[in-house]
Design a protein around this motif. Structure first.
Motif, short mmCIF file in Angstrom:
data_model
loop_
_atom_site.label_atom_id
_atom_site.label_comp_id
_atom_site.label_asym_id
_atom_site.label_seq_id
_atom_site.Cartn_x
_atom_site.Cartn_y
_atom_site.Cartn_z
N MET A 1 0.84 -1.21 0.00
CA MET A 1 0.00 0.00 0.00
C MET A 1 0.87 1.26 0.00
O MET A 1 0.55 2.24 -0.67
CB MET A 1 -0.97 0.00 1.20
CG MET A 1 -2.05 -1.06 1.07
SD MET A 1 -3.20 -1.11 2.48
CE MET A 1 -4.36 0.20 2.06
N LEU A 2 1.99 1.20 0.75
CA LEU A 2 2.92 2.34 0.75
C LEU A 2 3.47 2.56 -0.66
O LEU A 2 3.47 3.68 -1.18
CB LEU A 2 4.07 2.07 1.73
CG LEU A 2 5.19 3.11 1.79
CD1 LEU A 2 4.69 4.41 2.44
CD2 LEU A 2 6.41 2.60 2.57
N LYS A 3 3.89 1.46 -1.29
CA LYS A 3 4.48 1.56 -2.62
C LYS A 3 3.47 2.02 -3.66
O LYS A 3 3.82 2.69 -4.62
CB LYS A 3 5.04 0.19 -3.05
CG LYS A 3 6.35 -0.18 -2.37
CD LYS A 3 6.86 -1.50 -2.96
CE LYS A 3 8.10 -1.99 -2.26
NZ LYS A 3 8.25 -3.45 -2.47
N ALA A 4 2.21 1.65 -3.45
CA ALA A 4 1.16 2.04 -4.40
C ALA A 4 0.70 3.47 -4.18
O ALA A 4 -0.20 3.96 -4.86
CB ALA A 4 -0.02 1.08 -4.29
N GLY A 5 1.29 4.14 -3.18
CA GLY A 5 0.94 5.54 -2.94
C GLY A 5 -0.28 5.72 -2.07
O GLY A 5 -0.83 6.83 -1.96
N CYS A 6 -0.75 4.65 -1.42
CA CYS A 6 -1.92 4.78 -0.54
C CYS A 6 -1.57 5.55 0.74
O CYS A 6 -2.44 6.15 1.35
CB CYS A 6 -2.46 3.41 -0.15
SG CYS A 6 -3.03 2.43 -1.54
N PHE A 7 -0.31 5.47 1.15
CA PHE A 7 0.15 6.20 2.33
C PHE A 7 1.44 6.93 2.03
O PHE A 7 2.23 6.49 1.21
CB PHE A 7 0.42 5.24 3.51
CG PHE A 7 -0.75 4.39 3.90
CD1 PHE A 7 -1.90 4.96 4.40
CD2 PHE A 7 -0.69 3.02 3.75
CE1 PHE A 7 -2.99 4.18 4.75
CE2 PHE A 7 -1.77 2.22 4.11
CZ PHE A 7 -2.92 2.80 4.60
N ARG A 8 1.68 8.04 2.72
CA ARG A 8 2.98 8.70 2.63
C ARG A 8 4.02 7.98 3.48
O ARG A 8 5.19 7.97 3.17
CB ARG A 8 2.88 10.15 3.14
CG ARG A 8 2.10 11.10 2.24
CD ARG A 8 2.46 12.56 2.55
NE ARG A 8 2.49 12.86 3.99
CZ ARG A 8 1.41 13.22 4.69
NH1 ARG A 8 0.24 13.35 4.10
NH2 ARG A 8 1.51 13.49 5.97
N THR A 9 3.56 7.36 4.59
CA THR A 9 4.47 6.83 5.61
C THR A 9 3.91 5.56 6.21
O THR A 9 2.69 5.42 6.32
CB THR A 9 4.60 7.86 6.76
OG1 THR A 9 4.89 9.13 6.22
CG2 THR A 9 5.66 7.47 7.76
N LEU A 10 4.82 4.67 6.62
CA LEU A 10 4.42 3.59 7.53
C LEU A 10 5.07 3.86 8.89
O LEU A 10 6.26 4.18 8.96
CB LEU A 10 4.88 2.22 7.01
CG LEU A 10 4.22 1.72 5.73
CD1 LEU A 10 4.79 0.35 5.35
CD2 LEU A 10 2.71 1.65 5.86
N MET A 11 4.29 3.76 9.94
CA MET A 11 4.79 3.92 11.31
C MET A 11 4.82 2.53 11.91
O MET A 11 3.76 1.90 12.09
CB MET A 11 3.85 4.84 12.11
CG MET A 11 3.66 6.21 11.49
SD MET A 11 5.14 7.22 11.64
CE MET A 11 4.64 8.25 13.03
N ASP A 12 6.02 2.03 12.25
CA ASP A 12 6.21 0.60 12.45
C ASP A 12 6.74 0.29 13.84
O ASP A 12 7.89 0.55 14.16
CB ASP A 12 7.19 0.10 11.37
CG ASP A 12 7.33 -1.40 11.35
OD1 ASP A 12 6.95 -2.06 12.34
OD2 ASP A 12 7.82 -1.92 10.33
N VAL A 13 5.91 -0.32 14.66
CA VAL A 13 6.34 -0.73 15.99
C VAL A 13 6.83 -2.17 15.98
O VAL A 13 7.53 -2.61 16.88
CB VAL A 13 5.22 -0.50 17.03
CG1 VAL A 13 4.08 -1.49 16.85
CG2 VAL A 13 5.73 -0.55 18.45
N GLN A 14 6.45 -2.93 14.92
CA GLN A 14 6.79 -4.35 14.85
C GLN A 14 6.63 -4.85 13.42
O GLN A 14 5.61 -4.58 12.80
CB GLN A 14 5.85 -5.15 15.77
CG GLN A 14 6.05 -6.64 15.70
CD GLN A 14 5.02 -7.42 16.50
OE1 GLN A 14 3.96 -6.89 16.84
NE2 GLN A 14 5.30 -8.66 16.80
N CYS A 15 7.63 -5.58 12.92
CA CYS A 15 7.52 -6.14 11.57
C CYS A 15 7.03 -7.58 11.64
O CYS A 15 7.54 -8.36 12.43
CB CYS A 15 8.88 -6.13 10.87
SG CYS A 15 9.52 -4.48 10.61
#
Lengths: 89, 469
Positions: free
Chosen positions: B272-286
Motif C-alpha cells: 500500500m505504501l508503494k502504491a501511494g496509498c500512504f505517505r508513511t508507515l509507522m512501524d512498531v513491529q515487523c
C-alpha cells in the motif's frame, strides 16, 4: 435397521465430525468427544439419539469425534455411517 | 571502557540480580526467540528465586519458563500476550500470583511512569556495536523494528544488549542508542530466523472471509474517513489482510493518498505504501521479511517505539491520530466488549497487544469475525474476559451482517445509506444461534489466574482458572 458391519463417515476437519458405528448386541453405547463438549455436549447426544431413533436402531456402538460441527452436519454424518454399516433385519 | 561481557552467565553476575527482582524482555524475535530462555536458564543456574518476568509477549517457544515457575525461580509474570502453550499452564493454575496482562501502550506507559519498575532489561538485538548502539534491521536474525524494547532500555535500572551480530563502533543506523546500555554480550544465535519472521502471510481464500473483507472495505469507504490524509492499521489475520487488499483497490481507483499506515506491519501494508496509498508507515513491529526489508531500505517507513505507538501517558501517541483500525476477536458481547485473551474453553491463548490501544485511539474501530467458528457463536451475552471495553468498539463486521455500536448512530446512518446490511447485534446473536444452537455457558474455575490491566492502568477484568467440568 440393524448394524451389521463396522462403518464410518465424516472427517476430523474443523467444523466436521467423524462418526464410527459398530454392531452391538444389547442396547446403545454412545461415546462423544467434542471440542465444544461443555457448550453443546448434551445437544450433540440428543441429535445422535434422534437420528438413531429415526432408523429404529436400538443396538449399536457409536463413537463420535466432533470438531465443532453444526447439528445438520452431525445428522448427516451419523445417517451416512448408519447406512454404510446397516442392513435390514 | 568496555561494555563487552563474555557470556550471559557472567552478565547475570555483573548486573547484581537478586531474589525478587524484575527482568524484562521484548518479543520481536517472536516464536524464534532464544534470548529469554538463555537468560532465564542462567538465572535459574545461579540459584535466584522469586524473579518477576516482564515480557512484552510470551510464545510457545518460551515453554521452559514453566519449569522455572514450578521450581520457584519465577513467581510473577507480566505480558501483553501469552500464546496457547504457556497460556494453558497458566489457566490450569501453575502460577500462584495472577499474571498481569498489559496492552502494548499500557506496558510502555507503566514502565515509563515507574508503576512497573524493571531491574534488568535484556534486549535481544540482531545487530549491535560494542557500546550497545543496536538495531533490528540488520544481521542474520533481523526482525525489523525494535519498538517494544525502547521503554525497557530507557527506564530499566540496568540494560543488557544480547546480539549475534557484533559490528565495529559506531553502528550508524541504530534504533536504541548506547547512552541507555550497560553491557553487551555476543552469542552464537539470538533466535531461529524461521520463527522470527514469517514468509508472506497469505490473504484468505475462504469465501466467508472474503465477504467479510469486502464488507469491511465498504464500511471504511462509507464512514466518511476515507479521504486524503487517511490513516489505517490492520491485523495480520487472513480476513484483515483481505480487507486491506480491497481497501487498497478503492484507494488506488479513487486516487486517495493517506497519511500513514500503522502497526504491526506486513508486506500488504508495504504494498500500500508503494502504491501511494500512504505517505508513511509507522512501524512498531515487523511481521514478515518484506516489512523488515522495507524498514531497512525505505526512508518513508519509520520505526516507532511502543511509547510513541500507544502510550496513554505520553504527550501524544500515534494511535491518537489513527482513523481506522481493523481488529479480530474470539468473542464479542452484545455490549461490544471484546475478548482476545481466552479461547472458547476459557484457556489463555492471546492477549490485547495493541488491540485496546488502537480501539481507544482510532476514530473507527472495527472488529471483523465470522458469525461462528466451530459451532461457537462469535456474539455472546457476556464475554468470558473483557480485553477491550465495548465503549471503544464501533462496529462488528460478519458475513451475516454489520452491527454498529448504538453509541455511533451517525455511523449506522452512513452505512445504511450506502446500502450495507446493518443488523442489531442482538438480532445477529439470535440469527447465529438459529444456525449453531444456543451454547451452554462455560463453568469457570474459582481461582484468578490473570488480571487484565487496561491501558490506563485500571483493572479491566480477571481471568479465572479453567475448571475440569
Amino acid at each position: 435397521m440393524k448394524i451389521i458391519k463396522q462403518a464410518s463417515a465424516g472427517t476430523m476437519e474443523s467444523s466436521d465430525a467423524y462418526v464410527e458405528i459398530e454392531p452391538r448386541d444389547n442396547g446403545l453405547d454412545i461415546h462423544i468427544e467434542s471440542v465444544v463438549e461443555q457448550q453443546f455436549g448434551e445437544k450433540i447426544e440428543a441429535t445422535v439419539r434422534e437420528v438413531l431413533a429415526e432408523f429404529d436402531l436400538n443396538d449399536a456402538e457409536v463413537r463420535i469425534v466432533d470438531r465443532g460441527a453444526l447439528e445438520c452436519v452431525i445428522r448427516a454424518r451419523v445417517e451416512t455411517a448408519i447406512q454404510r454399516g446397516g442392513g435390514e433385519v | 571502557m568496555s561494555k563487552l561481557v563474555k557470556s550471559i552467565k557472567e552478565v547475570v553476575e555483573l548486573v547484581g540480580l537478586k531474589d525478587g527482582m524484575t527482568v524484562s524482555f521484548h518479543h520481536h524475535l517472536r516464536n524464534g526467540d532464544y534470548v529469554l530462555n538463555m537468560v532465564m536458564a542462567e538465572i535459574a543456574a545461579k540459584g535466584l528465586r522469586d524473579i518477576n518476568v516482564n515480557a512484552s509477549s510470551l510464545f510457545d517457544t518460551h515453554a521452559p519458563i514453566l519449569e522455572h515457575i514450578s521450581n520457584g525461580v519465577v513467581t510473577g509474570i507480566a505480558a501483553d500476550y501469552i500464546g496457547a502453550g504457556v497460556g494453558r499452564a497458566i489457566s490450569e493454575g501453575i502460577l500462584e500470583k495472577p499474571v498481569q496482562f498489559y496492552t502494548h501502550g499500557g506496558r510502555a506507559s507503566s514502565i515509563s511512569l515507574g508503576r512497573t519498575p524493571i531491574d534488568v532489561a535484556f534486549i535481544a538485538a540482531p545487530t549491535s556495536d560494542p557500546m550497545g548502539n543496536c538495531s533490528g534491521k540488520y544481521g542474520k536474525s533481523a526482525c525489523g523494528s525494535l519498538g517494544y524494547a525502547f521503554a525497557d532500555a530507557m527506564y530499566a535500572k540496568k540494560v543488557v544488549v544480547i546480539t549475534d551480530n557484533l559490528v565495529p563502533y559506531p553502528l550508524t543506523d541504530f534504533s536504541i542508542s548506547e547512552d541507555y546500555i550497560d553491557y553487551v554480550v555476543e552469542v552464537d544465535a539470538i533466535g531461529n530466523p524461521k520463527g522470527i519472521v514469517s514468509g508472506t502471510t497469505k490473504i484468505t481464500r475462504d469465501p466467508v472471509g472474503l465477504v467479510m473483507a469486502a464488507h469491511a472495505a465498504k464500511v471504511i469507504e462509507a464512514s466518511g474517513l476515507l479521504k486524503d490524509g487517511f490513516s489505517f492499521q490492520t491485523g495480520a489475520g487472513g480476513a484483515s489482510l483481505a480487507a486491506a487488499k480491497f481497501l487498497k483497490d478503492i484507494m488506488v481507483e479513487k486516487q486517495i493518498q493517506g497519511s500513514f499506515g500503522l502497526g504491526g506491519i506486513t508486506g500488504y501494508m508495504v504494498d500500500m505504501l508503494k502504491a501511494g496509498c500512504f505517505r508513511t508507515l509507522m512501524d512498531v513491529q515487523c511481521f514478515d521479511l518484506t516489512a523488515v526489508e522495507s524498514l531497512r531500505e525505505n526512508p518513508n517507513h519509520q520505526e516507532i517505539s511502543a511509547l510513541q505507538y500507544a502510550s496513554p501517558s505520553c504527550k501524544s501517541a500515534v494511535v491518537d491520530s489513527l482513523d481506522v483500525v481493523i481488529l479480530g476477536a474470539t468473542e464479542i458481547d452484545t455490549d461490544f466488549n471484546v475478548n482476545v485473551h481466552t479461547d472458547s474453553n476459557g484457556y489463555i491463548m492471546g492477549g490485547s497487544g495493541g488491540h485496546s490501544d488502537t480501539a481507544a485511539g482510532a476514530k473507527l474501530s472495527m472488529i471483523i469475525a465470522p458469525m461462528f467458528r466451530a459451532r461457537l457463536p462469535i456474539v455472546t451475552e457476556s464475554v468470558t474476559c473483557v480485553s477491550t471495553p465495548g465503549q471503544t468498539v464501533d462496529v462488528l463486521v460478519t458475513q451475516g451482517g454489520i452491527a454498529v455500536n448504538p453509541r455511533r448512530k451517525e455511523l449506522a446512518d452512513n452505512l445504511k445509506s450506502a446500502g450495507l446490511p446493518i443488523i442489531d447485534i442482538n438480532e445477529l446473536k439470535e440469527k447465529t444461534e438459529r444456525i449453531t444452537g444456543s451454547p451452554k455457558k462455560l463453568n469457570r474455575g474459582d481461582r484468578v489466574v490473570a488480571e487484565v490491566i487496561g491501558r490506563e492502568g485500571n483493572l479491566c477484568d480477571k481471568i479465572y482458572s479453567v475448571s475440569k467440568k
